[in-house]
Each structure stands twice: as C-alpha cells, then as structure tokens.
Design a protein around this motif. Structure first.
Motif, PDB file in Angstrom:
ATOM      1  N   ARG A  15      -7.484   1.626  19.057  1.00  0.00           N
ATOM      2  CA  ARG A  15      -8.305   1.272  17.904  1.00  0.00           C
ATOM      3  C   ARG A  15      -8.353   2.459  16.936  1.00  0.00           C
ATOM      4  N   PRO A  16      -7.237   2.742  16.241  1.00  0.00           N
ATOM      5  CA  PRO A  16      -7.252   3.876  15.316  1.00  0.00           C
ATOM      6  C   PRO A  16      -8.166   3.616  14.124  1.00  0.00           C
ATOM      7  N   ARG A  17      -8.596   4.690  13.500  1.00  0.00           N
ATOM      8  CA  ARG A  17      -9.372   4.596  12.263  1.00  0.00           C
ATOM      9  C   ARG A  17      -8.525   5.057  11.096  1.00  0.00           C
ATOM     10  N   PHE A  18      -8.484   4.239  10.062  1.00  0.00           N
ATOM     11  CA  PHE A  18      -7.786   4.573   8.829  1.00  0.00           C
ATOM     12  C   PHE A  18      -8.816   5.005   7.796  1.00  0.00           C
ATOM     13  N   TRP A  19      -8.401   5.881   6.897  1.00  0.00           N
ATOM     14  CA  TRP A  19      -9.295   6.297   5.822  1.00  0.00           C
ATOM     15  C   TRP A  19      -8.491   6.460   4.540  1.00  0.00           C
ATOM     16  N   GLY A  20      -9.219   6.445   3.426  1.00  0.00           N
ATOM     17  CA  GLY A  20      -8.568   6.525   2.121  1.00  0.00           C
ATOM     18  C   GLY A  20      -8.321   5.139   1.559  1.00  0.00           C
ATOM     19  N   ARG A  21      -8.439   5.017   0.240  1.00  0.00           N
ATOM     20  CA  ARG A  21      -8.401   3.690  -0.382  1.00  0.00           C
ATOM     21  C   ARG A  21      -7.068   2.975  -0.176  1.00  0.00           C
ATOM     22  N   HIS A  22      -5.945   3.671  -0.370  1.00  0.00           N
ATOM     23  CA  HIS A  22      -4.649   3.005  -0.243  1.00  0.00           C
ATOM     24  C   HIS A  22      -4.424   2.506   1.187  1.00  0.00           C
ATOM     25  N   ALA A  23      -4.709   3.349   2.166  1.00  0.00           N
ATOM     26  CA  ALA A  23      -4.460   2.970   3.559  1.00  0.00           C
ATOM     27  C   ALA A  23      -5.340   1.800   3.977  1.00  0.00           C
ATOM     28  N   VAL A  24      -6.613   1.844   3.601  1.00  0.00           N
ATOM     29  CA  VAL A  24      -7.550   0.806   4.050  1.00  0.00           C
ATOM     30  C   VAL A  24      -7.315  -0.505   3.316  1.00  0.00           C
ATOM     31  N   THR A  25      -7.135  -0.465   2.005  1.00  0.00           N
ATOM     32  CA  THR A  25      -6.933  -1.721   1.277  1.00  0.00           C
ATOM     33  C   THR A  25      -5.609  -2.380   1.665  1.00  0.00           C
ATOM     34  N   ALA A  26      -4.588  -1.567   1.964  1.00  0.00           N
ATOM     35  CA  ALA A  26      -3.322  -2.150   2.426  1.00  0.00           C
ATOM     36  C   ALA A  26      -3.504  -2.815   3.777  1.00  0.00           C
ATOM     37  N   ALA A  27      -4.289  -2.202   4.657  1.00  0.00           N
ATOM     38  CA  ALA A  27      -4.556  -2.807   5.964  1.00  0.00           C
ATOM     39  C   ALA A  27      -5.316  -4.119   5.802  1.00  0.00           C
ATOM     40  N   LEU A  28      -6.292  -4.142   4.906  1.00  0.00           N
ATOM     41  CA  LEU A  28      -7.055  -5.362   4.661  1.00  0.00           C
ATOM     42  C   LEU A  28      -6.179  -6.473   4.092  1.00  0.00           C
TER      43      LEU A  28
END
Length: 248
Positions: A15-28
């Motif tokens: 269960r990794p954690r992503f941070w930063g707008r580009h990484a998180v919005t791309a994951a979403l």
C-alpha cells in the motif's frame, strides 16, 4: 502522546503512498489503479472529481508532511494506493506488435528517482514500456511516482525473474537489442537503423552486467564530451529515446 521524532507509517510495498499533484491526480484518473485513501488540504482538493466512495481526510500541510518522507514535496495532497496489476512481457510485446515503439530494458537500476525519470521520458517519447528485474528494481512508491510525474500510470512496467531470458524473448519478437555503454566502438546513431529497438541500460555506476551485454545484438555509446566520464542513467535514457524518435 507520540514520542519525539516518531513518524507514522509512510506506506508499504503493498500500500504505497503517492504525493504531489501530478502523481496523485494521474493515479485517480487511471481506471486500473485502486486508490484507498486520500489526504489533502482544502485548497489542493478544490476542483478534483473524487469518487464518492473514496475516504478523504482534510489536513494541513504539517500533518501531510508526517504522512510522507521528510521534505517530500507533497503539494498538499497524499494518496494511499494499491500497486498496479502485474504485466507479462509477452502481453506487452503483443500490444506493440504492429508498431515501432521502442522498449526499455533496465539491468539492476535500483534508484527510484532514476526509474521514475525514465518512466517520464518513456511517456514523453511514446516507448512501448520498460522491463526490469523483479528483485533488483525499486517497487512502486511515492518517490517513483513523483519522479515519473504521472507516467507511472500510463507506461507499462514489466518485472521479470530472469533478464537474460527476457532479452531472448524480446529478440524473438523482432527487436534489435542495443546496449548503451561508454566502451562501445560505435555511437547510437550509427547502430539503430530503422529496426525496432530495445534499449538496454545498466545500473548506476556499474553499468550492464557481462551476461546482459552478451544478450545484446549490439553495443552503442552516446557521443559525450571527454570532460565528463558518463551520464546519469535517466539522462542517457532520455537522450537515447530522443535519438530514436528523431530517426529520419
């Protein structure tokens, strides 16, 4: 009360954690990615189209900083995610059967910043995907996702047990395997021609292992100045991908 210096869990391999707008919005935005939790400032979350079933916690920047590695540039948003489903090499090759997109093969490149940057370049130059070993490459992580700037969600990443065997399968699929090394007699431009290319790059510092070189069809170098000994592997990958994209 928490002990001085204690930090909460920063996520796990499962269960990794992503941070930063580009990484998180791309994951979403990736339908293949499962996002389990989201934390963010109200400012960062404004305008995001979030699933109604996604647990969202509003937090200030200091609280978010405790969810990620020290000094990580979270930009007000953090997500806990499930790793993507594994991709088989044969399936990836089949996806690119009718086009000339290059394939990137990494031999024990373990630095997550470099792997993330290579993913970003792979997306920029429309590479078919990257291939790494499963035991000598970083797992999906916030660091990889941040360096990839969203490309982790769009560039297929195949992990294999035996890299030499994978290179044989790549050759059988019609790829010309070009290994980058500063000791090669010819430059990349002199070796690539018009065939389908699998670029093979070695680890930071050590370069490709001897057995990996033996499974390349040809070795090539980048024409860099004598003022510097070598390039960072992610820089070399970006330059090589540009050279392939710029072929006449």
């Amino acid at each position: 009360m928490k002990r001085r210096g204690h930090r909460p869990s920063l996520g796990t391999k499962d269960r990794p954690r992503f941070w930063g707008r580009h990484a998180v919005t791309a994951a979403l935005a990736n339908p293949e990615r499962t996002v389990r939790k989201l934390w963010g400032t109200r400012e960062a979350l404004v305008g995001l189209d979030l699933p109604s079933t996604l647990p969202v916690t509003f937090a200030d920047a200091a609280d978010l900083g405790r969810l990620v590695p020290a000094d990580a540039p979270h930009q007000g948003i953090v997500a806990e995610v499930e790793p993507l489903e594994e991709i088989w090499l044969g399936d990836l090759i089949e996806q690119g059967r009718d086009d000339a997109r290059p394939l990137i093969v990494l031999d024990q490149v373990t630095d997550p910043h470099n792997v993330g940057a290579i993913l970003r370049s792979a997306a920029a130059f429309d590479a078919l995907g990257i291939v790494t070993q499963d035991r000598h490459a970083p797992p999906e992580s916030g660091t990889v996702a941040r360096a990839a700037s969203g490309a982790l969600e769009s560039v297929p990443w195949v992990r294999v047990v035996n890299l030499a065997r994978a290179l044989e399968e790549i050759a059988e699929a019609g790829f010309w395997r070009v290994g980058l090394t500063g000791e090669a007699p010819r430059t990349l431009a002199e070796t690539i021609g018009r065939q389908r290319i699998a670029l093979v790059l070695g680890a930071e510092g050590e370069g490709m292992r001897q057995n990996t070189e033996a499974h390349c069809d040809e070795l090539a170098k980048l024409p860099i100045s004598d003022r510097i000994e070598s390039l960072n592997v992610s820089n070399a990958a970006a330059i090589a991908l540009y050279a392939l994209a710029a072929r006449p």
